[in-house]
Write a protein that holds these residues in place. Sequence first.
Motif, PDB file in Angstrom:
ATOM      1  N   LYS A  82       0.845  -1.193   0.000  1.00  0.00           N
ATOM      2  CA  LYS A  82       0.000   0.000   0.000  1.00  0.00           C
ATOM      3  C   LYS A  82       0.882   1.246   0.000  1.00  0.00           C
ATOM      4  CE  LYS A  82      -3.999  -0.119   0.688  1.00  0.00           C
ATOM      5  NZ  LYS A  82      -5.148  -0.124  -0.230  1.00  0.00           N
ATOM      6  N   GLY A  83       0.333   2.364  -0.509  1.00  0.00           N
ATOM      7  CA  GLY A  83       1.125   3.584  -0.507  1.00  0.00           C
ATOM      8  C   GLY A  83       0.302   4.814  -0.836  1.00  0.00           C
ATOM      9  N   GLU A  84       0.237   5.751   0.112  1.00  0.00           N
ATOM     10  CA  GLU A  84      -0.437   7.024  -0.135  1.00  0.00           C
ATOM     11  C   GLU A  84       0.512   7.973  -0.847  1.00  0.00           C
ATOM     12  OE1 GLU A  84      -2.616  10.623   2.389  1.00  0.00           O
ATOM     13  OE2 GLU A  84      -2.201   8.698   3.336  1.00  0.00           O
ATOM     14  N   LEU A  85      -0.027   8.711  -1.821  1.00  0.00           N
ATOM     15  CA  LEU A  85       0.796   9.617  -2.614  1.00  0.00           C
ATOM     16  C   LEU A  85       1.239  10.806  -1.775  1.00  0.00           C
ATOM     17  CD1 LEU A  85       1.877  10.062  -5.504  1.00  0.00           C
ATOM     18  CD2 LEU A  85      -0.181  11.407  -5.951  1.00  0.00           C
ATOM     19  N   GLY A  86       2.515  11.163  -1.898  1.00  0.00           N
ATOM     20  CA  GLY A  86       3.059  12.338  -1.231  1.00  0.00           C
ATOM     21  C   GLY A  86       3.303  13.449  -2.242  1.00  0.00           C
ATOM     22  N   ASP A  87       4.417  14.149  -2.116  1.00  0.00           N
ATOM     23  CA  ASP A  87       4.730  15.246  -3.029  1.00  0.00           C
ATOM     24  C   ASP A  87       4.975  14.731  -4.446  1.00  0.00           C
ATOM     25  OD1 ASP A  87       4.524  17.025  -0.959  1.00  0.00           O
ATOM     26  OD2 ASP A  87       6.684  17.115  -0.569  1.00  0.00           O
ATOM     27  N   VAL A  88       4.497  15.479  -5.425  1.00  0.00           N
ATOM     28  CA  VAL A  88       4.747  15.211  -6.840  1.00  0.00           C
ATOM     29  C   VAL A  88       5.574  16.375  -7.368  1.00  0.00           C
ATOM     30  CG1 VAL A  88       3.735  14.761  -9.094  1.00  0.00           C
ATOM     31  CG2 VAL A  88       2.563  13.973  -7.023  1.00  0.00           C
ATOM     32  N   THR A  89       6.837  16.131  -7.640  1.00  0.00           N
ATOM     33  CA  THR A  89       7.754  17.214  -7.973  1.00  0.00           C
ATOM     34  C   THR A  89       8.138  17.198  -9.447  1.00  0.00           C
ATOM     35  OG1 THR A  89       9.647  15.861  -7.344  1.00  0.00           O
ATOM     36  CG2 THR A  89       8.699  17.271  -5.648  1.00  0.00           C
ATOM     37  N   SER A  90       8.647  18.333  -9.890  1.00  0.00           N
ATOM     38  CA  SER A  90       9.043  18.513 -11.285  1.00  0.00           C
ATOM     39  C   SER A  90      10.480  18.994 -11.353  1.00  0.00           C
ATOM     40  CB  SER A  90       8.115  19.531 -11.966  1.00  0.00           C
ATOM     41  OG  SER A  90       8.610  19.916 -13.221  1.00  0.00           O
ATOM     42  N   SER A  91      11.116  18.732 -12.476  1.00  0.00           N
ATOM     43  CA  SER A  91      12.484  19.203 -12.679  1.00  0.00           C
ATOM     44  C   SER A  91      12.531  20.700 -12.968  1.00  0.00           C
ATOM     45  CB  SER A  91      13.134  18.437 -13.835  1.00  0.00           C
ATOM     46  OG  SER A  91      12.370  18.599 -15.018  1.00  0.00           O
ATOM     47  N   THR A  92      11.359  21.316 -13.221  1.00  0.00           N
ATOM     48  CA  THR A  92      11.337  22.741 -13.565  1.00  0.00           C
ATOM     49  C   THR A  92      10.578  23.597 -12.559  1.00  0.00           C
ATOM     50  OG1 THR A  92       9.365  22.392 -14.939  1.00  0.00           O
ATOM     51  CG2 THR A  92      11.508  22.240 -16.029  1.00  0.00           C
ATOM     52  N   THR A  93       9.785  22.994 -11.675  1.00  0.00           N
ATOM     53  CA  THR A  93       9.049  23.753 -10.662  1.00  0.00           C
ATOM     54  C   THR A  93       9.257  23.121  -9.299  1.00  0.00           C
ATOM     55  OG1 THR A  93       7.036  22.445 -10.973  1.00  0.00           O
ATOM     56  CG2 THR A  93       7.272  24.424 -12.328  1.00  0.00           C
ATOM     57  N   ALA A  94       8.896  23.870  -8.240  1.00  0.00           N
ATOM     58  CA  ALA A  94       9.076  23.355  -6.881  1.00  0.00           C
ATOM     59  C   ALA A  94       8.234  22.117  -6.651  1.00  0.00           C
ATOM     60  CB  ALA A  94       8.713  24.434  -5.870  1.00  0.00           C
ATOM     61  N   GLN A  95       7.044  22.058  -7.230  1.00  0.00           N
ATOM     62  CA  GLN A  95       6.174  20.899  -7.087  1.00  0.00           C
ATOM     63  C   GLN A  95       5.321  20.790  -8.336  1.00  0.00           C
ATOM     64  OE1 GLN A  95       4.007  20.735  -3.471  1.00  0.00           O
ATOM     65  NE2 GLN A  95       3.284  18.660  -3.794  1.00  0.00           N
ATOM     66  N   GLY A  96       5.321  19.630  -8.962  1.00  0.00           N
ATOM     67  CA  GLY A  96       4.662  19.472 -10.239  1.00  0.00           C
ATOM     68  C   GLY A  96       3.146  19.451 -10.170  1.00  0.00           C
ATOM     69  N   ILE A  97       2.576  18.749  -9.173  1.00  0.00           N
ATOM     70  CA  ILE A  97       1.127  18.641  -9.026  1.00  0.00           C
ATOM     71  C   ILE A  97       0.757  18.970  -7.589  1.00  0.00           C
ATOM     72  CG2 ILE A  97      -0.883  17.144  -9.210  1.00  0.00           C
ATOM     73  CD1 ILE A  97       0.576  15.543 -11.308  1.00  0.00           C
ATOM     74  N   CYS A  98      -0.257  19.846  -7.430  1.00  0.00           N
ATOM     75  CA  CYS A  98      -0.711  20.276  -6.101  1.00  0.00           C
ATOM     76  C   CYS A  98      -2.059  19.644  -5.790  1.00  0.00           C
ATOM     77  CB  CYS A  98      -0.839  21.794  -6.039  1.00  0.00           C
ATOM     78  SG  CYS A  98       0.652  22.691  -6.513  1.00  0.00           S
ATOM     79  N   ASN A  99      -2.530  19.889  -4.565  1.00  0.00           N
ATOM     80  CA  ASN A  99      -3.853  19.427  -4.172  1.00  0.00           C
ATOM     81  C   ASN A  99      -4.932  20.180  -4.947  1.00  0.00           C
ATOM     82  OD1 ASN A  99      -2.767  21.635  -2.595  1.00  0.00           O
ATOM     83  ND2 ASN A  99      -4.708  21.629  -1.478  1.00  0.00           N
ATOM     84  N   THR A 100      -6.100  19.562  -5.035  1.00  0.00           N
ATOM     85  CA  THR A 100      -7.207  20.151  -5.797  1.00  0.00           C
ATOM     86  C   THR A 100      -7.875  21.287  -5.043  1.00  0.00           C
ATOM     87  OG1 THR A 100      -7.607  18.027  -6.858  1.00  0.00           O
ATOM     88  CG2 THR A 100      -9.383  19.639  -6.965  1.00  0.00           C
ATOM     89  N   VAL A 101      -8.157  21.093  -3.743  1.00  0.00           N
ATOM     90  CA  VAL A 101      -8.859  22.098  -2.942  1.00  0.00           C
ATOM     91  C   VAL A 101      -7.992  22.442  -1.744  1.00  0.00           C
ATOM     92  CG1 VAL A 101     -10.948  22.621  -1.645  1.00  0.00           C
ATOM     93  CG2 VAL A 101     -11.075  21.183  -3.687  1.00  0.00           C
ATOM     94  N   PRO A 102      -7.683  23.741  -1.513  1.00  0.00           N
ATOM     95  CA  PRO A 102      -8.059  24.858  -2.384  1.00  0.00           C
ATOM     96  C   PRO A 102      -7.134  24.955  -3.594  1.00  0.00           C
ATOM     97  CG  PRO A 102      -6.785  25.682  -0.567  1.00  0.00           C
ATOM     98  CD  PRO A 102      -6.947  24.199  -0.318  1.00  0.00           C
ATOM     99  N   ALA A 103      -7.616  25.562  -4.663  1.00  0.00           N
ATOM    100  CA  ALA A 103      -6.826  25.700  -5.886  1.00  0.00           C
ATOM    101  C   ALA A 103      -5.898  26.905  -5.828  1.00  0.00           C
ATOM    102  CB  ALA A 103      -7.748  25.814  -7.088  1.00  0.00           C
ATOM    103  N   ILE A 104      -5.895  27.616  -4.702  1.00  0.00           N
ATOM    104  CA  ILE A 104      -4.979  28.723  -4.489  1.00  0.00           C
ATOM    105  C   ILE A 104      -4.276  28.512  -3.161  1.00  0.00           C
ATOM    106  CG2 ILE A 104      -6.341  30.343  -5.862  1.00  0.00           C
ATOM    107  CD1 ILE A 104      -7.475  31.458  -3.268  1.00  0.00           C
ATOM    108  N   GLY A 105      -3.249  29.260  -2.901  1.00  0.00           N
ATOM    109  CA  GLY A 105      -2.526  29.119  -1.646  1.00  0.00           C
ATOM    110  C   GLY A 105      -1.417  28.094  -1.759  1.00  0.00           C
ATOM    111  N   ALA A 106      -1.105  27.467  -0.628  1.00  0.00           N
ATOM    112  CA  ALA A 106       0.023  26.535  -0.569  1.00  0.00           C
ATOM    113  C   ALA A 106      -0.191  25.349  -1.499  1.00  0.00           C
ATOM    114  CB  ALA A 106       0.208  26.052   0.861  1.00  0.00           C
ATOM    115  N   CYS A 107       0.893  24.905  -2.099  1.00  0.00           N
ATOM    116  CA  CYS A 107       0.854  23.750  -2.996  1.00  0.00           C
ATOM    117  C   CYS A 107       1.142  22.499  -2.177  1.00  0.00           C
ATOM    118  CB  CYS A 107       1.889  23.922  -4.108  1.00  0.00           C
ATOM    119  SG  CYS A 107       1.901  22.596  -5.328  1.00  0.00           S
ATOM    120  N   ASN A 108       0.080  21.879  -1.670  1.00  0.00           N
ATOM    121  CA  ASN A 108       0.221  20.659  -0.890  1.00  0.00           C
ATOM    122  C   ASN A 108       0.122  19.429  -1.787  1.00  0.00           C
ATOM    123  OD1 ASN A 108       0.386  22.083   1.618  1.00  0.00           O
ATOM    124  ND2 ASN A 108      -1.837  22.388   1.526  1.00  0.00           N
TER     125      ASN A 108
END
Length: 235
Positions: A82-108
């Motif tokens: 089993k495995g819950e997804l953590g940070d999704v990072t990119s080679s060009t940005t601090a984090q490639g995919i953020c949480n859906t809600v909220p769509a603004i603010g911190a990229c969790n």
Amino acid sequence: MRVKTFILASSAAAALALSAGAAAAEPNGWYGAIDAGWHSADVETNATIDSFEVEDDWAGFARLGYRFDQNWRVELEGGMRKGELGDVTSSTTAQGICNTVPAIGACNAPDGDIESVSLMVNTIFDFGSADSALRPFIGIGAGVNRVDTRFAGTLATLRTRGMTADDASTELAAQALAGFAMAFGDRGHLDLTYRYLVSNMAFDVASSPPASTAAYGGRYTDHSVTLGLRYAFGA
């Protein structure tokens, strides 16, 4: 906490082994086993969004094996990680995919998980005397690994663009394993096992707006430590 659990489990197994003394030789023939413990997975892809962190979680295995002599055995092993997804990072940005809600603010981290189900054939060599209470072993395995990828989030550089995945792939897999087996009686063993598994993986990611689909390919690697109970059915 999980590291402490591994250390305590290893210490307990060693302590029991020291107090067990000599054991009768395990009979040749069929045996069955179940294992449970913790694992740590890593996913690397060949896309711009290139690293999917997977939180440490539980792993379980069931095994059916056959002992040919007091050193060699072969087993069929089914495993689930089993495995819950953590940070999704990119080679060009601090984090490639953020949480859906909220769509603004911190990229969790986005909501989702990456889980693995494997079927392996292992060849194992047991060191030492057949009458020893504690025996180290090593092994190699080959088989298949199915990796399920599911998540929902937003693109880090454009928070109004949704990014989702609900896909799976089954690929060839290989693993190395090592550990210690502690005998109790002439049929039972307590197995402390480390496994390293590696396989390729693939999944599709849908995004909108505008609507599009991208194919991701990558590699799944995993480290696991388990404690298992093994019982010999041989005559």
